[in-house]
Design a protein around this motif. Structure first.
Motif, PDB file in Angstrom:
ATOM      1  N   ILE A  55      -4.854   1.947  -5.819  1.00  0.00           N
ATOM      2  CA  ILE A  55      -4.166   2.521  -4.693  1.00  0.00           C
ATOM      3  C   ILE A  55      -3.390   1.461  -4.562  1.00  0.00           C
ATOM      4  N   ILE A  56      -2.054   1.897  -3.935  1.00  0.00           N
ATOM      5  CA  ILE A  56      -0.903   0.740  -3.662  1.00  0.00           C
ATOM      6  C   ILE A  56      -0.636   1.024  -2.219  1.00  0.00           C
ATOM      7  N   ALA A  57      -0.711  -0.010  -1.360  1.00  0.00           N
ATOM      8  CA  ALA A  57      -0.585   0.002   0.015  1.00  0.00           C
ATOM      9  C   ALA A  57       0.964  -0.386   0.254  1.00  0.00           C
ATOM     10  N   LEU A  58       1.847   0.157   0.557  1.00  0.00           N
ATOM     11  CA  LEU A  58       3.346  -0.080   0.903  1.00  0.00           C
ATOM     12  C   LEU A  58       3.496  -0.020   2.416  1.00  0.00           C
ATOM     13  N   GLY A  59       3.512  -1.085   3.063  1.00  0.00           N
ATOM     14  CA  GLY A  59       3.661  -1.222   4.760  1.00  0.00           C
ATOM     15  C   GLY A  59       3.523  -2.435   5.148  1.00  0.00           C
ATOM     16  N   GLY A  60       3.070  -2.415   6.444  1.00  0.00           N
ATOM     17  CA  GLY A  60       2.475  -3.513   7.030  1.00  0.00           C
ATOM     18  C   GLY A  60       1.168  -3.678   7.154  1.00  0.00           C
ATOM     19  N   GLY A  61       0.516  -4.577   8.020  1.00  0.00           N
ATOM     20  CA  GLY A  61      -0.835  -4.900   7.893  1.00  0.00           C
ATOM     21  C   GLY A  61      -1.831  -3.720   8.433  1.00  0.00           C
ATOM     22  N   VAL A  62      -1.221  -2.924   9.404  1.00  0.00           N
ATOM     23  CA  VAL A  62      -2.126  -1.567   9.607  1.00  0.00           C
ATOM     24  C   VAL A  62      -2.493  -0.963   8.389  1.00  0.00           C
ATOM     25  N   LEU A  63      -1.495  -0.253   7.860  1.00  0.00           N
ATOM     26  CA  LEU A  63      -1.883   0.506   6.807  1.00  0.00           C
ATOM     27  C   LEU A  63      -2.556  -0.274   5.439  1.00  0.00           C
ATOM     28  N   GLY A  64      -2.070  -1.537   5.185  1.00  0.00           N
ATOM     29  CA  GLY A  64      -2.667  -2.473   4.208  1.00  0.00           C
ATOM     30  C   GLY A  64      -4.152  -2.435   4.578  1.00  0.00           C
ATOM     31  N   PRO A  97       3.487  -5.791   0.890  1.00  0.00           N
ATOM     32  CA  PRO A  97       3.543  -5.799   2.240  1.00  0.00           C
ATOM     33  C   PRO A  97       4.976  -5.721   2.730  1.00  0.00           C
ATOM     34  N   THR A  98       5.439  -5.006   3.576  1.00  0.00           N
ATOM     35  CA  THR A  98       6.846  -5.000   4.049  1.00  0.00           C
ATOM     36  C   THR A  98       7.203  -5.531   5.457  1.00  0.00           C
ATOM     37  N   THR A  99       6.192  -6.187   6.295  1.00  0.00           N
ATOM     38  CA  THR A  99       6.378  -6.792   7.472  1.00  0.00           C
ATOM     39  C   THR A  99       5.973  -8.328   7.179  1.00  0.00           C
ATOM     40  N   LEU A 100       6.600  -9.216   7.965  1.00  0.00           N
ATOM     41  CA  LEU A 100       6.470 -10.625   7.950  1.00  0.00           C
ATOM     42  C   LEU A 100       4.822 -10.969   7.916  1.00  0.00           C
ATOM     43  N   LEU A 101       4.229 -10.408   9.121  1.00  0.00           N
ATOM     44  CA  LEU A 101       2.825 -10.671   9.150  1.00  0.00           C
ATOM     45  C   LEU A 101       2.046 -10.234   7.944  1.00  0.00           C
ATOM     46  N   ALA A 102       2.272  -9.163   7.495  1.00  0.00           N
ATOM     47  CA  ALA A 102       1.694  -8.632   6.034  1.00  0.00           C
ATOM     48  C   ALA A 102       1.852  -9.699   5.046  1.00  0.00           C
ATOM     49  N   MET A 103       3.043 -10.014   4.881  1.00  0.00           N
ATOM     50  CA  MET A 103       3.581 -10.870   3.596  1.00  0.00           C
ATOM     51  C   MET A 103       2.675 -12.366   3.774  1.00  0.00           C
ATOM     52  N   ILE A 104       2.596 -12.963   5.107  1.00  0.00           N
ATOM     53  CA  ILE A 104       2.114 -14.212   5.052  1.00  0.00           C
ATOM     54  C   ILE A 104       0.707 -14.298   5.506  1.00  0.00           C
TER      55      ILE A 104
END
Ligand SMILES: NC(=O)c1ccc[n+]([C@@H]2O[C@H](COP(=O)([O-])OP(=O)(O)OC[C@H]3O[C@@H](n4cnc5c(N)ncnc54)[C@H](O)[C@@H]3O)[C@@H](O)[C@H]2O)c1
Length: 388
Positions: free
Chosen positions: A104-113, A133-140
């Motif tokens: 499974i690959i999550a592509l997006g922000g923390g909600v869908l991750g 991750p594609t939002t700053l919050l999800a990245m860090i």
């Protein structure tokens, strides 16, 4: 590429997190290397907005790497991080006949991750999971560390599992399309991590914000030096989060030292209460954390000998993240009443993460903090609308 490896103590699990502008281009080879050799199928979990921005090229790269690619799109927003979406995701997984040797690959922000990670954790008792991750919050923050969850009527993130990703791919170019408020929210989390992590992580974050205020960040996206600064900053935050997670994967309840995973909850008691009393509508999570860390820092002055100069520096850096939604109309008593809903509350007690110095957190039991100290800290912070 900046590469951070995370090896979990006592667990046979190790994974790497790559950070580089343009890394989405190599999504195919990356997934091939991270998934079991026999993997044939992948499900891209995303939403319509992120898919329209980045999904097509990622899907193509994955196909070129030999995967049969399925795309499942969930609703956009925190309100979709629930059982209903989870059930739909799991049904989709079942229909594709995906197995434990696929991914499974999550592509997006923390909600869908968080949702994709939880679905991956429980489908067939756990299948491989990758994060883009594609939002700053999800990245860090949210893409690293293996916490996955859905929200319920009785609280946020109340049902979930620890399920570590097999790899994380961070392409900072995706931040170019993120709106200003999401950047502010992400940088509030970055200031939080710096403040509890180390003086140098805090200074690195502050220096970045002084040179590149979030409101103007897009102007610099083609500048080599900016790209290097941003990659270094993201890698430093990921490294810090990886270190904390490696030493305390499951946030041990009995730990109260300065390297416990609990320190990542700095500012979250107030943040969760603010989100709750405003019906999860007014604040982005990171924005509420912005107020929460300022309140905790204010309390630290009285309870943890956090000195005035450090407090001023700290507040100045929070303000560099941008404008937070006004909070001056929020009833302080209702915020304090909402502390009981914080899932970090255990029994009659509640932990507060405070600062002795910037970079030196201290975990304090709420019974050791006078109610009047909390009230006056909230008064001071919420009645002051943040303007840079
Ligand atoms: N698992 C963890 O350890 C952990 C840690 C912190 C937060 N969280 C969770 O993370 C969630 C918040 O994540 P978030 O802040 O990423 O919010 P989010 O996932 O809702 O994303 C914010 C918005 O940005 C959009 N978006 C995503 N990437 C984009 C891009 N590159 N360009 C344009 N728009 C884009 C999304 O569609 C959404 O509308 C919360 O549910 C929180 O509980 C989890």
């Amino acid at each position: 590429m900046k590469k951070v490896n995370i090896a979990l103590e006592g667990a046979a699990h190790e994974y790497s997190i790559g950070v580089e502008f343009g890394l989405l281009e190599s999504a195919g080879e990356w997934a091939r290397a991270a998934l079991p050799a026999e993997a044939r199928k992948v499900i891209l979990v995303t939403n319509a907005k992120v898919f329209s921005l980045y999904g097509g090229p990622v899907e193509t790269k994955l196909s070129k790497a030999g995967f049969e690619v399925f795309v499942w799109k969930m609703g956009d927003g925190e309100r979709f991080k629930n059982f209903s979406s989870l059930e739909k995701a799991l049904s989709f997984f079942g229909e594709t006949r995906i197995t434990r040797s696929d991914g499974i690959i999550a592509l997006g922000g923390g909600v869908l991750g968080d949702l994709a990670g939880f679905a991956a954790a429980i489908y067939q008792r756990g299948i491989p999971f990758l994060q883009i991750p594609t939002t700053l919050l999800a990245m860090i923050d949210s893409s690293v560390g293996g916490k996955t969850a859905v929200n319920t009527a009785f609280g946020k993130n109340m049902i979930g599992a620890f399920h570590q990703p097999s790899a994380v791919l961070i392409d900072p170019a995706t931040l170019n399309t993120l709106d200003r408020r999401e950047l502010t929210a992400g940088f509030c989390e970055a200031v939080k991590q710096g403040a509890v992590g180390s003086r140098s992580l805090f200074e690195q974050t502050a220096d970045f914000l002084r040179i590149y205020p979030p409101a103007k960040i897009l102007r610099h996206s083609a500048d080599e030096r900016f790209r290097d600064h941003l990659e270094n900053l993201l890698a430093a935050h990921v490294r810090f989060k990886a270190e904390i997670v490696a030493g305390d994967e499951r946030e041990s309840t009995n730990r109260s030292d300065g390297r416990s995973r609990k320190i990542l909850n700095f500012g979250h008691t107030t943040a969760h209460a603010l989100e709750k009393v405003t019906g999860y509508k007014r604040f982005k999570h990171g924005e509420a954390v912005g107020y929460g860390i300022m309140a905790a820092a204010e309390i630290s002055k009285t309870v943890a000998n956090f000195v005035q100069d450090e407090l001023k520096l700290f507040n100045d850096v929070v303000r560099l993240t941008g404008v937070l939604p006004a909070a001056d109309d929020i009833d302080i008593k209702s915020v304090i009443d909402a502390f009981v809903f914080d899932k970090k509350a255990s029994g009659a007690s509640l932990n507060w993460i405070l600062l002795e110095r910037i970079g030196t957190p201290k975990i304090v039991d709420s019974s050791d903090i006078p109610k009047s100290t909390i009230e006056s800290a909230l008064q001071k912070v919420l009645r002051h609308t943040s303007t840079p």
